[in-house]
Write a protein that holds these residues in place. Structure first.
Motif, PDB file in Angstrom:
ATOM      1  N   ARG A  30      16.449 -19.166   0.040  1.00  0.00           N
ATOM      2  CA  ARG A  30      15.105 -18.947   0.548  1.00  0.00           C
ATOM      3  C   ARG A  30      14.203 -18.372  -0.545  1.00  0.00           C
ATOM      4  O   ARG A  30      14.651 -17.608  -1.390  1.00  0.00           O
ATOM      5  N   ARG A  31      12.932 -18.734  -0.491  1.00  0.00           N
ATOM      6  CA  ARG A  31      11.939 -18.130  -1.390  1.00  0.00           C
ATOM      7  C   ARG A  31      11.497 -16.811  -0.768  1.00  0.00           C
ATOM      8  O   ARG A  31      10.910 -16.803   0.313  1.00  0.00           O
ATOM      9  N   VAL A  32      11.801 -15.710  -1.451  1.00  0.00           N
ATOM     10  CA  VAL A  32      11.603 -14.384  -0.872  1.00  0.00           C
ATOM     11  C   VAL A  32      10.689 -13.539  -1.759  1.00  0.00           C
ATOM     12  O   VAL A  32      10.835 -13.529  -2.982  1.00  0.00           O
ATOM     13  N   THR A  33       9.768 -12.841  -1.123  1.00  0.00           N
ATOM     14  CA  THR A  33       8.980 -11.815  -1.798  1.00  0.00           C
ATOM     15  C   THR A  33       9.186 -10.504  -1.068  1.00  0.00           C
ATOM     16  O   THR A  33       9.056 -10.446   0.157  1.00  0.00           O
ATOM     17  N   LEU A  34       9.542  -9.468  -1.814  1.00  0.00           N
ATOM     18  CA  LEU A  34       9.663  -8.132  -1.244  1.00  0.00           C
ATOM     19  C   LEU A  34       8.397  -7.354  -1.569  1.00  0.00           C
ATOM     20  O   LEU A  34       7.995  -7.267  -2.735  1.00  0.00           O
ATOM     21  N   ILE A  35       7.757  -6.808  -0.558  1.00  0.00           N
ATOM     22  CA  ILE A  35       6.575  -5.970  -0.752  1.00  0.00           C
ATOM     23  C   ILE A  35       7.013  -4.515  -0.726  1.00  0.00           C
ATOM     24  O   ILE A  35       7.556  -4.033   0.276  1.00  0.00           O
ATOM     25  N   ASP A  36       6.795  -3.826  -1.838  1.00  0.00           N
ATOM     26  CA  ASP A  36       7.078  -2.394  -1.905  1.00  0.00           C
ATOM     27  C   ASP A  36       5.838  -1.655  -1.420  1.00  0.00           C
ATOM     28  O   ASP A  36       4.871  -1.492  -2.159  1.00  0.00           O
ATOM     29  N   VAL A  62       6.576  -7.062  -5.215  1.00  0.00           N
ATOM     30  CA  VAL A  62       5.153  -6.789  -5.387  1.00  0.00           C
ATOM     31  C   VAL A  62       4.832  -5.413  -4.825  1.00  0.00           C
ATOM     32  O   VAL A  62       5.235  -5.093  -3.702  1.00  0.00           O
ATOM     33  N   GLY A  63       4.140  -4.590  -5.582  1.00  0.00           N
ATOM     34  CA  GLY A  63       3.705  -3.298  -5.088  1.00  0.00           C
ATOM     35  C   GLY A  63       2.427  -3.439  -4.272  1.00  0.00           C
ATOM     36  O   GLY A  63       1.445  -4.005  -4.748  1.00  0.00           O
ATOM     37  N   LEU A  64       2.452  -2.963  -3.023  1.00  0.00           N
ATOM     38  CA  LEU A  64       1.284  -3.115  -2.148  1.00  0.00           C
ATOM     39  C   LEU A  64       1.244  -1.944  -1.168  1.00  0.00           C
ATOM     40  O   LEU A  64       1.335  -2.119   0.040  1.00  0.00           O
ATOM     41  N   ALA A  65       1.104  -0.753  -1.722  1.00  0.00           N
ATOM     42  CA  ALA A  65       1.112   0.448  -0.887  1.00  0.00           C
ATOM     43  C   ALA A  65      -0.307   0.816  -0.484  1.00  0.00           C
ATOM     44  O   ALA A  65      -0.858   1.830  -0.907  1.00  0.00           O
ATOM     45  N   ARG A  66      -0.913  -0.036   0.333  1.00  0.00           N
ATOM     46  CA  ARG A  66      -2.256   0.251   0.821  1.00  0.00           C
ATOM     47  C   ARG A  66      -2.418  -0.302   2.231  1.00  0.00           C
ATOM     48  O   ARG A  66      -1.694  -1.197   2.654  1.00  0.00           O
ATOM     49  N   ASP A  67      -3.412   0.270   2.935  1.00  0.00           N
ATOM     50  CA  ASP A  67      -3.530  -0.039   4.359  1.00  0.00           C
ATOM     51  C   ASP A  67      -4.254  -1.349   4.651  1.00  0.00           C
ATOM     52  O   ASP A  67      -4.656  -1.599   5.786  1.00  0.00           O
ATOM     53  N   THR A  68      -4.382  -2.194   3.624  1.00  0.00           N
ATOM     54  CA  THR A  68      -4.843  -3.571   3.838  1.00  0.00           C
ATOM     55  C   THR A  68      -3.659  -4.538   3.863  1.00  0.00           C
ATOM     56  O   THR A  68      -3.853  -5.756   3.819  1.00  0.00           O
ATOM     57  N   LEU A  69      -2.469  -3.984   3.963  1.00  0.00           N
ATOM     58  CA  LEU A  69      -1.239  -4.782   3.922  1.00  0.00           C
ATOM     59  C   LEU A  69      -1.232  -5.887   4.960  1.00  0.00           C
ATOM     60  O   LEU A  69      -0.784  -7.012   4.693  1.00  0.00           O
ATOM     61  N   HIS A  70      -1.743  -5.598   6.160  1.00  0.00           N
ATOM     62  CA  HIS A  70      -1.702  -6.601   7.235  1.00  0.00           C
ATOM     63  C   HIS A  70      -2.589  -7.805   6.940  1.00  0.00           C
ATOM     64  O   HIS A  70      -2.401  -8.871   7.523  1.00  0.00           O
ATOM     65  N   ARG A  71      -3.543  -7.648   6.029  1.00  0.00           N
ATOM     66  CA  ARG A  71      -4.368  -8.793   5.627  1.00  0.00           C
ATOM     67  C   ARG A  71      -3.797  -9.505   4.407  1.00  0.00           C
ATOM     68  O   ARG A  71      -3.938 -10.729   4.273  1.00  0.00           O
TER      69      ARG A  71
END
Length: 217
Positions: A30-36, A62-71
């Motif tokens: 599977r093509r997988v991306t983990l969001i940290d 990918v680092g994405l520690a912000r509250d726009t994560l759901h978008r």
């Protein structure tokens, strides 16, 4: 398909499970991306250690520690079969965003007395998210279980009829998981037929049987 590992309580093994589920999915093609999404960036540190060790990339991190994560997470999902989110402890805004992004929430808990396995705030946030995402699925995962302990059995029995329920697959307290975190490897790479590797496989198989998207082929 987006799976989020979330719990307000720190130290329950979210990062370990997120990395190993992502690794097992990648191993299956599977093509997988983990969001940290944890400001501490432990998954990113693992990925960087892997690179320093000269190991091939197992999956994207990918680092994405912000509250726009759901978008932003659904946009990343356009170029991946699976997104795995390693969630933050005690950051309500980030937690809400991760909940709104996810199709399935896994809540790692350690065997402990009733008042220790989950915070009321975590369950409150889950209930709140289901107002906007009524189909949001969630399961507890018993993690860091010592073998054949009474408290692990009692915790599983307590959660059996709970909402969310607990998965039957459990993950043990294994030295190989600590080795994996330090070396940028996965348990399956360190010892392919180890109990740790088999437990991760069993966990993924059980998750796939929930029928939420196409988790595993």
């Amino acid at each position: 398909m987006i799976v989020a590992l979330l719990n307000q309580k720190g130290g329950v093994g979210k990062t370990t499970l997120a990395l190993h589920l992502a690794g097992e999915l990648a191993r299956r093609g599977r093509r997988v991306t983990l969001i940290d999404a944890d400001p501490q960036g432990s998954a990113l540190d693992w990925s960087q250690q892997r690179s320093r060790e000269g190991l091939p990339r197992a999956f994207g991190v990918v680092g994405l520690a912000r509250d726009t994560l759901h978008r932003e997470a659904p946009e990343l999902a356009l170029n991946a079969d699976m997104i795995v989110i390693d969630g933050p402890p005690r950051v309500a805004g980030l937690m809400r965003s991760a909940l709104l992004a996810a199709d399935l929430v896994l809540i790692p808990v350690q065997p402990s007395p009733l008042d220790g396995w989950a915070s009321a705030e975590m369950l409150s946030l889950l209930t709140e998210a289901r107002i906007y995402r009524p189909q949001l699925a969630a399961r507890f995962v018993l993690n860091r279980c010592a073998a054949r302990t009474v408290i692990a059995r009692e915790t599983a029995e307590t959660l059996a009829d709970h909402d969310p329920p607990v998965l039957s697959s459990t993950i043990g307290q294994r030295v190989v998981f600590a080795d994996a975190a330090q070396t940028g490897r996965l348990a399956s790479e360190i010892a392919g037929d180890s109990p740790a590797a088999r437990e991760i496989t069993a966990l993924l198989v059980e998750i796939s049987r929930l029928g939420i998207g196409r988790i595993a082929s």
